[in-house]
Design a protein around this motif. Structure first.
Motif, PDB file in Angstrom:
ATOM      1  N   LYS A 109       3.134   3.190   8.939  1.00 45.78           N
ATOM      2  CA  LYS A 109       2.872   3.537  10.333  1.00 45.78           C
ATOM      3  C   LYS A 109       2.750   5.046  10.511  1.00 45.78           C
ATOM      4  O   LYS A 109       3.524   5.817   9.954  1.00 45.78           O
ATOM      5  CB  LYS A 109       4.002   3.040  11.236  1.00 45.78           C
ATOM      6  CG  LYS A 109       4.281   1.551  11.138  1.00 45.78           C
ATOM      7  CD  LYS A 109       3.137   0.725  11.674  1.00 45.78           C
ATOM      8  CE  LYS A 109       3.408  -0.750  11.571  1.00 45.78           C
ATOM      9  NZ  LYS A 109       3.152  -1.331  10.256  1.00 45.78           N
ATOM     10  N   ALA A 132       0.212  -2.335  16.503  1.00 45.23           N
ATOM     11  CA  ALA A 132       1.458  -2.572  15.773  1.00 45.23           C
ATOM     12  C   ALA A 132       1.255  -2.622  14.264  1.00 45.23           C
ATOM     13  O   ALA A 132       2.076  -2.117  13.501  1.00 45.23           O
ATOM     14  CB  ALA A 132       2.106  -3.872  16.249  1.00 45.23           C
ATOM     15  N   VAL A 133       0.168  -3.249  13.829  1.00 41.37           N
ATOM     16  CA  VAL A 133      -0.082  -3.385  12.396  1.00 41.37           C
ATOM     17  C   VAL A 133      -1.570  -3.601  12.156  1.00 41.37           C
ATOM     18  O   VAL A 133      -2.275  -4.131  13.017  1.00 41.37           O
ATOM     19  CB  VAL A 133       0.764  -4.546  11.801  1.00 41.37           C
ATOM     20  CG1 VAL A 133       0.298  -5.888  12.318  1.00 41.37           C
ATOM     21  CG2 VAL A 133       0.801  -4.506  10.286  1.00 41.37           C
ATOM     22  N   ASP A 155      -1.368  -3.339   5.813  1.00 44.59           N
ATOM     23  CA  ASP A 155      -0.476  -2.259   6.263  1.00 44.59           C
ATOM     24  C   ASP A 155      -1.181  -0.905   6.270  1.00 44.59           C
ATOM     25  O   ASP A 155      -0.562   0.140   6.086  1.00 44.59           O
ATOM     26  CB  ASP A 155       0.808  -2.209   5.425  1.00 44.59           C
ATOM     27  CG  ASP A 155       1.942  -1.473   6.134  1.00 44.59           C
ATOM     28  OD1 ASP A 155       1.943  -1.404   7.378  1.00 44.59           O
ATOM     29  OD2 ASP A 155       2.813  -0.926   5.419  1.00 44.59           O
ATOM     30  N   THR A 206      -0.069   3.593   2.929  1.00 51.74           N
ATOM     31  CA  THR A 206       0.249   2.479   3.822  1.00 51.74           C
ATOM     32  C   THR A 206       1.387   2.907   4.739  1.00 51.74           C
ATOM     33  O   THR A 206       2.088   3.886   4.473  1.00 51.74           O
ATOM     34  CB  THR A 206       0.674   1.223   3.033  1.00 51.74           C
ATOM     35  OG1 THR A 206       1.820   1.535   2.240  1.00 51.74           O
ATOM     36  CG2 THR A 206      -0.454   0.703   2.151  1.00 51.74           C
ATOM     37  N   ALA A 232      -2.283   2.244  13.369  1.00 53.62           N
ATOM     38  CA  ALA A 232      -1.004   1.533  13.292  1.00 53.62           C
ATOM     39  C   ALA A 232       0.073   2.600  13.389  1.00 53.62           C
ATOM     40  O   ALA A 232       0.218   3.445  12.507  1.00 53.62           O
ATOM     41  CB  ALA A 232      -0.895   0.759  11.981  1.00 53.62           C
TER      42      ALA A 232
END
Length: 154
Positions: free
Chosen positions: A53, A136-137, A141, A51, A99
Motif C-alpha cells: 500500500k 483498498a487493494v 497487491d 507490492t 492502493a
C-alpha cells in the motif's frame, strides 16, 4: 523507428513487451477512432517491481515511479493494436488507481508519474483528462494501476 519511440529513446526509455493478460481480457482494444487499454500494472519482465500500500510499505515517490512504468506498459498495449504510436492523435483520459492506506491522500501526485511521462513523450497530444482514485487493494497487491483512452488517426 517512430517519432514517439525516438522520443522514448531520447529520454533513455524503451517500450516494453506487452504484459500478458492475467485473466480473461485483452491488454487493449480498438473501437472506431479510440483505443482503450486494460488496467496496466507496474510489471517489469513479468514481475511487479513493488507490492503493498502507498502510505505504508510503498512511498509516494516510489509509487509515482511505478505509475511511469504503468504508462509505458499502456503505450506498449496501444502499439500492439495500432502498430505505430505516431498514429496517436490524443490521449483523451487517464484513470489511475492507487492502493493506499486509509490516511493517504496523495493519489493525484502518484498518478502524475503517468501523466507527466505522457506529456514528455507526446507533448500536447499527451495532455488529458484524468481521475486518480484511492482503492483498498489492486490485483497481485500492486500499488498502482493505470488505464488509457486514446484517440488515434484514421
Amino acid at each position: 523507428m517512430s517519432a514517439v519511440e525516438a522520443k522514448l529513446a531520447e529520454l533513455g526509455l524503451t517500450l516494453p513487451e506487452v504484459v500478458p493478460p492475467l485473466a480473461a481480457y485483452q491488454p487493449a482494444v480498438r473501437s472506431g477512432a479510440y483505443v482503450y487499454t486494460a488496467g496496466q500494472l507496474p510489471m517489469v519482465d513479468g514481475k511487479l517491481r513493488l507490492t503493498g500500500k502507498v502510505g505504508g510499505e510503498v512511498t509516494a515517490d516510489e509509487a509515482k515511479e511505478l505509475a511511469k512504468t504503468c504508462a509505458l506498459n499502456g503505450l506498449a498495449a496501444v502499439k500492439s493494436v495500432i502498430g505505430d504510436l505516431d498514429k496517436i492523435k490524443r490521449v483523451v483520459k487517464v484513470v489511475g488507481f492507487v492502493a493506499s492506506t486509509p490516511d493517504f491522500t496523495g493519489q493525484p501526485g502518484v498518478i502524475n508519474g503517468a501523466s507527466e511521462l505522457l506529456g514528455e513523450i507526446l507533448g500536447e497530444k499527451g495532455v488529458h483528462a484524468r481521475s486518480a482514485v484511492g482503492v483498498a487493494v489492486l490485483p497481485l497487491d500492486a500499488p498502482v494501476e493505470v488505464e488509457f483512452q486514446i484517440e488515434i488517426e484514421g
